[in-house]
Structure formats: C-alpha cells, structure tokens
Design a protein around this motif. Structure first.
Motif, PDB file in Angstrom:
ATOM      1  N   PHE A 128       0.855  -1.178   0.000  1.00  0.00           N
ATOM      2  CA  PHE A 128       0.000   0.000   0.000  1.00  0.00           C
ATOM      3  C   PHE A 128       0.891   1.229   0.000  1.00  0.00           C
ATOM      4  O   PHE A 128       1.957   1.232   0.616  1.00  0.00           O
ATOM      5  CB  PHE A 128      -0.910   0.021   1.233  1.00  0.00           C
ATOM      6  N   VAL A 129       0.443   2.264  -0.685  1.00  0.00           N
ATOM      7  CA  VAL A 129       1.198   3.512  -0.748  1.00  0.00           C
ATOM      8  C   VAL A 129       0.536   4.508   0.176  1.00  0.00           C
ATOM      9  O   VAL A 129      -0.666   4.765   0.078  1.00  0.00           O
ATOM     10  CB  VAL A 129       1.223   4.073  -2.194  1.00  0.00           C
ATOM     11  N   LYS A 130       1.326   5.066   1.088  1.00  0.00           N
ATOM     12  CA  LYS A 130       0.821   6.104   1.988  1.00  0.00           C
ATOM     13  C   LYS A 130       1.162   7.446   1.370  1.00  0.00           C
ATOM     14  O   LYS A 130       2.326   7.810   1.231  1.00  0.00           O
ATOM     15  CB  LYS A 130       1.429   5.977   3.374  1.00  0.00           C
ATOM     16  N   LYS A 131       0.121   8.171   0.970  1.00  0.00           N
ATOM     17  CA  LYS A 131       0.280   9.462   0.307  1.00  0.00           C
ATOM     18  C   LYS A 131       0.632  10.544   1.324  1.00  0.00           C
ATOM     19  O   LYS A 131       0.482  10.361   2.532  1.00  0.00           O
ATOM     20  CB  LYS A 131      -1.021   9.845  -0.420  1.00  0.00           C
ATOM     21  N   LYS A 132       1.085  11.701   0.812  1.00  0.00           N
ATOM     22  CA  LYS A 132       1.454  12.823   1.681  1.00  0.00           C
ATOM     23  C   LYS A 132       0.298  13.267   2.571  1.00  0.00           C
ATOM     24  O   LYS A 132       0.510  13.692   3.700  1.00  0.00           O
ATOM     25  CB  LYS A 132       1.924  14.011   0.837  1.00  0.00           C
ATOM     26  N   ASP A 133      -0.929  13.165   2.062  1.00  0.00           N
ATOM     27  CA  ASP A 133      -2.095  13.600   2.839  1.00  0.00           C
ATOM     28  C   ASP A 133      -2.618  12.509   3.783  1.00  0.00           C
ATOM     29  O   ASP A 133      -3.653  12.683   4.427  1.00  0.00           O
ATOM     30  CB  ASP A 133      -3.211  14.080   1.910  1.00  0.00           C
ATOM     31  N   GLY A 134      -1.906  11.375   3.862  1.00  0.00           N
ATOM     32  CA  GLY A 134      -2.280  10.314   4.782  1.00  0.00           C
ATOM     33  C   GLY A 134      -3.144   9.209   4.195  1.00  0.00           C
ATOM     34  O   GLY A 134      -3.354   8.175   4.824  1.00  0.00           O
ATOM     35  N   ARG A 135      -3.667   9.419   2.969  1.00  0.00           N
ATOM     36  CA  ARG A 135      -4.487   8.379   2.330  1.00  0.00           C
ATOM     37  C   ARG A 135      -3.643   7.158   2.019  1.00  0.00           C
ATOM     38  O   ARG A 135      -2.452   7.267   1.767  1.00  0.00           O
ATOM     39  CB  ARG A 135      -5.082   8.894   1.011  1.00  0.00           C
ATOM     40  N   LEU A 136      -4.304   6.005   2.010  1.00  0.00           N
ATOM     41  CA  LEU A 136      -3.651   4.754   1.599  1.00  0.00           C
ATOM     42  C   LEU A 136      -4.246   4.307   0.276  1.00  0.00           C
ATOM     43  O   LEU A 136      -5.465   4.317   0.100  1.00  0.00           O
ATOM     44  CB  LEU A 136      -3.886   3.646   2.625  1.00  0.00           C
ATOM     45  N   GLU A 137      -3.379   3.920  -0.659  1.00  0.00           N
ATOM     46  CA  GLU A 137      -3.804   3.380  -1.950  1.00  0.00           C
ATOM     47  C   GLU A 137      -3.104   2.057  -2.170  1.00  0.00           C
ATOM     48  O   GLU A 137      -1.987   1.859  -1.698  1.00  0.00           O
ATOM     49  CB  GLU A 137      -3.389   4.310  -3.107  1.00  0.00           C
ATOM     50  N   ASN A 138      -3.727   1.174  -2.918  1.00  0.00           N
ATOM     51  CA  ASN A 138      -3.046  -0.049  -3.334  1.00  0.00           C
ATOM     52  C   ASN A 138      -1.885   0.336  -4.230  1.00  0.00           C
ATOM     53  O   ASN A 138      -2.008   1.240  -5.068  1.00  0.00           O
ATOM     54  CB  ASN A 138      -3.987  -0.967  -4.108  1.00  0.00           C
ATOM     55  N   PHE A 139      -0.752  -0.363  -4.059  1.00  0.00           N
ATOM     56  CA  PHE A 139       0.381  -0.135  -4.941  1.00  0.00           C
ATOM     57  C   PHE A 139      -0.003  -0.579  -6.344  1.00  0.00           C
ATOM     58  O   PHE A 139      -0.589  -1.639  -6.525  1.00  0.00           O
ATOM     59  CB  PHE A 139       1.602  -0.914  -4.458  1.00  0.00           C
ATOM     60  N   ASP A 140       0.341   0.230  -7.340  1.00  0.00           N
ATOM     61  CA  ASP A 140      -0.027  -0.057  -8.724  1.00  0.00           C
ATOM     62  C   ASP A 140       1.239  -0.101  -9.580  1.00  0.00           C
ATOM     63  O   ASP A 140       1.855   0.928  -9.842  1.00  0.00           O
ATOM     64  CB  ASP A 140      -0.987   1.029  -9.224  1.00  0.00           C
ATOM     65  N   ARG A 141       1.611  -1.310  -9.992  1.00  0.00           N
ATOM     66  CA  ARG A 141       2.800  -1.476 -10.826  1.00  0.00           C
ATOM     67  C   ARG A 141       2.681  -0.670 -12.118  1.00  0.00           C
ATOM     68  O   ARG A 141       3.664  -0.096 -12.589  1.00  0.00           O
ATOM     69  CB  ARG A 141       3.008  -2.956 -11.153  1.00  0.00           C
ATOM     70  N   ASP A 142       1.485  -0.627 -12.687  1.00  0.00           N
ATOM     71  CA  ASP A 142       1.289   0.112 -13.943  1.00  0.00           C
ATOM     72  C   ASP A 142       1.568   1.601 -13.766  1.00  0.00           C
ATOM     73  O   ASP A 142       2.120   2.250 -14.656  1.00  0.00           O
ATOM     74  CB  ASP A 142      -0.117  -0.099 -14.484  1.00  0.00           C
ATOM     75  N   LYS A 143       1.194   2.153 -12.627  1.00  0.00           N
ATOM     76  CA  LYS A 143       1.439   3.568 -12.359  1.00  0.00           C
ATOM     77  C   LYS A 143       2.945   3.838 -12.277  1.00  0.00           C
ATOM     78  O   LYS A 143       3.441   4.827 -12.826  1.00  0.00           O
ATOM     79  CB  LYS A 143       0.751   3.952 -11.050  1.00  0.00           C
ATOM     80  N   LEU A 144       3.669   2.948 -11.614  1.00  0.00           N
ATOM     81  CA  LEU A 144       5.121   3.059 -11.533  1.00  0.00           C
ATOM     82  C   LEU A 144       5.732   2.950 -12.926  1.00  0.00           C
ATOM     83  O   LEU A 144       6.585   3.759 -13.312  1.00  0.00           O
ATOM     84  CB  LEU A 144       5.682   1.968 -10.616  1.00  0.00           C
ATOM     85  N   THR A 145       5.272   1.989 -13.702  1.00  0.00           N
ATOM     86  CA  THR A 145       5.777   1.779 -15.061  1.00  0.00           C
ATOM     87  C   THR A 145       5.536   3.008 -15.927  1.00  0.00           C
ATOM     88  O   THR A 145       6.435   3.455 -16.644  1.00  0.00           O
ATOM     89  CB  THR A 145       5.103   0.542 -15.698  1.00  0.00           C
ATOM     90  N   GLN A 146       4.336   3.576 -15.857  1.00  0.00           N
ATOM     91  CA  GLN A 146       4.012   4.755 -16.667  1.00  0.00           C
ATOM     92  C   GLN A 146       4.897   5.941 -16.316  1.00  0.00           C
ATOM     93  O   GLN A 146       5.358   6.660 -17.207  1.00  0.00           O
ATOM     94  CB  GLN A 146       2.539   5.138 -16.496  1.00  0.00           C
ATOM     95  N   ILE A 195      14.317  -1.476 -18.815  1.00  0.00           N
ATOM     96  CA  ILE A 195      13.287  -0.763 -18.062  1.00  0.00           C
ATOM     97  C   ILE A 195      12.530  -1.737 -17.170  1.00  0.00           C
ATOM     98  O   ILE A 195      12.306  -1.468 -15.988  1.00  0.00           O
ATOM     99  CB  ILE A 195      12.322  -0.021 -19.010  1.00  0.00           C
ATOM    100  N   GLU A 196      12.157  -2.888 -17.718  1.00  0.00           N
ATOM    101  CA  GLU A 196      11.449  -3.911 -16.936  1.00  0.00           C
ATOM    102  C   GLU A 196      12.294  -4.400 -15.766  1.00  0.00           C
ATOM    103  O   GLU A 196      11.782  -4.634 -14.678  1.00  0.00           O
ATOM    104  CB  GLU A 196      11.048  -5.092 -17.816  1.00  0.00           C
ATOM    105  N   ARG A 197      13.598  -4.579 -15.994  1.00  0.00           N
ATOM    106  CA  ARG A 197      14.489  -5.019 -14.909  1.00  0.00           C
ATOM    107  C   ARG A 197      14.527  -3.985 -13.792  1.00  0.00           C
ATOM    108  O   ARG A 197      14.515  -4.334 -12.607  1.00  0.00           O
ATOM    109  CB  ARG A 197      15.891  -5.298 -15.438  1.00  0.00           C
ATOM    110  N   VAL A 198      14.579  -2.700 -14.167  1.00  0.00           N
ATOM    111  CA  VAL A 198      14.601  -1.626 -13.170  1.00  0.00           C
ATOM    112  C   VAL A 198      13.305  -1.619 -12.371  1.00  0.00           C
ATOM    113  O   VAL A 198      13.318  -1.535 -11.142  1.00  0.00           O
ATOM    114  CB  VAL A 198      14.851  -0.252 -13.854  1.00  0.00           C
ATOM    115  N   ILE A 199      12.177  -1.730 -13.060  1.00  0.00           N
ATOM    116  CA  ILE A 199      10.878  -1.735 -12.388  1.00  0.00           C
ATOM    117  C   ILE A 199      10.781  -2.931 -11.442  1.00  0.00           C
ATOM    118  O   ILE A 199      10.370  -2.789 -10.287  1.00  0.00           O
ATOM    119  CB  ILE A 199       9.731  -1.735 -13.417  1.00  0.00           C
TER     120      ILE A 199
END
Length: 153
Positions: free
Chosen positions: A50-68, A84-88
């Motif tokens: 889960f990703v904890k945002k600056k405002d405190g919200r929690l989101e599911n980690f999204d590999r596609d978002k990281l890739t984009q 690129i895939e190896r780095v991700i």
C-alpha cells in the motif's frame, strides 16, 4: 481466468513462456466459448503493498502507475524495454523485501530517482522536475548544478 471478450470463466492455456528476466510468465490463452485469444502476464508478489500518500491516504500499490511514470521519464531515450522492466522489477522487489506493507510515496519516488540516475541522466532530471515540483527554470539550473557537483564525470 475470465475471457475479456465474452466474460466466460473458463479459458485454456495454449502457450506458456517465461519473460526475459524470469520475473514473470507470459501465457497465451483461448476462450472455448468465443474462440478469442489473449495474453496474460503473471508475476510473483511477495506481499500486498500500500502507498501512503502525503495527505495520509492509503492506496493499493499499482505497478502500472510506476511503469508509466518511468516510461514517461524515459520517453524517446535510448533505453531498451528489457532494461526498463528489470529496473521496475528491482524497485518492486526492494519495496516488497523492505518488511513494510505500507510504503511512503516519497520512498517510492526516491527509489525511482536512484534507479533513473544509474539508467539515464536526462530521464533522471525529467522525473525530478515532477517529483521535486520544479516551478522555474532556476529550479532546473540548481538541480543540474548539484548533480554536476555530486557526479563530476
């Protein structure tokens, strides 16, 4: 696996191949109902992140978002997709093995910055301009000057 064309719940695996870096498996599937073919990619996941945002919200980690975001920074740069895939995959492995299921968003950003610095300096500056929220050309100048000081090659 549900067919994306007709939503049939039963599909047949026609072909299975590992990816180049063996971090995922590509499966070619066919629906016995509508006979459509499609590809799925399976990756091992050590833990749900889960990703904890600056405002405190929690989101599911999204590999596609990281890739984009990484692909956007590397747009029109001479880096092949395999690297690129190896780095991700390396960034995700690092996050999964950290022992934490809640990852601060800035931790992900710093991991991407570190990876891009070794991969491509132009992509590094591009990503930094968004991540560090540059507003003026002086922000770029200061950042690049600091980069030159740290890495005088």
């Amino acid at each position: 696996m549900r067919c994306p064309f007709c939503s049939n719940n039963d599909t047949i695996v026609k072909d299975t191949r590992p990816s180049e870096d063996a971090s995922s498996v590509r499966r070619r599937r066919q629906c016995p109902e509508c006979l459509s073919r499609f590809t799925t990619i399976e990756r091992a996941s050590l833990r749900e992140l889960f990703v904890k945002k600056k405002d405190g919200r929690l989101e599911n980690f999204d590999r596609d978002k990281l890739t984009q975001s990484i692909q956007l920074a590397l747009h029109k740069r001479p880096i092949d997709n395999e690297r690129i895939e190896r780095v991700i995959s390396a960034i995700i492995r690092q996050l999964e093995t950290s022992g934490e299921s809640e990852i601060q968003s800035h931790t992900i950003g710093e991991s991407v910055m570190t990876a891009l610095l070794t991969l491509d300096s132009v992509a590094y500056v591009r990503f930094a301009s968004i991540y560090k929220d540059f507003h003026k050309t002086q922000d770029f100048e200061k950042f690049i000057e600091a980069l030159k000081t740290e890495n005088p090659s």
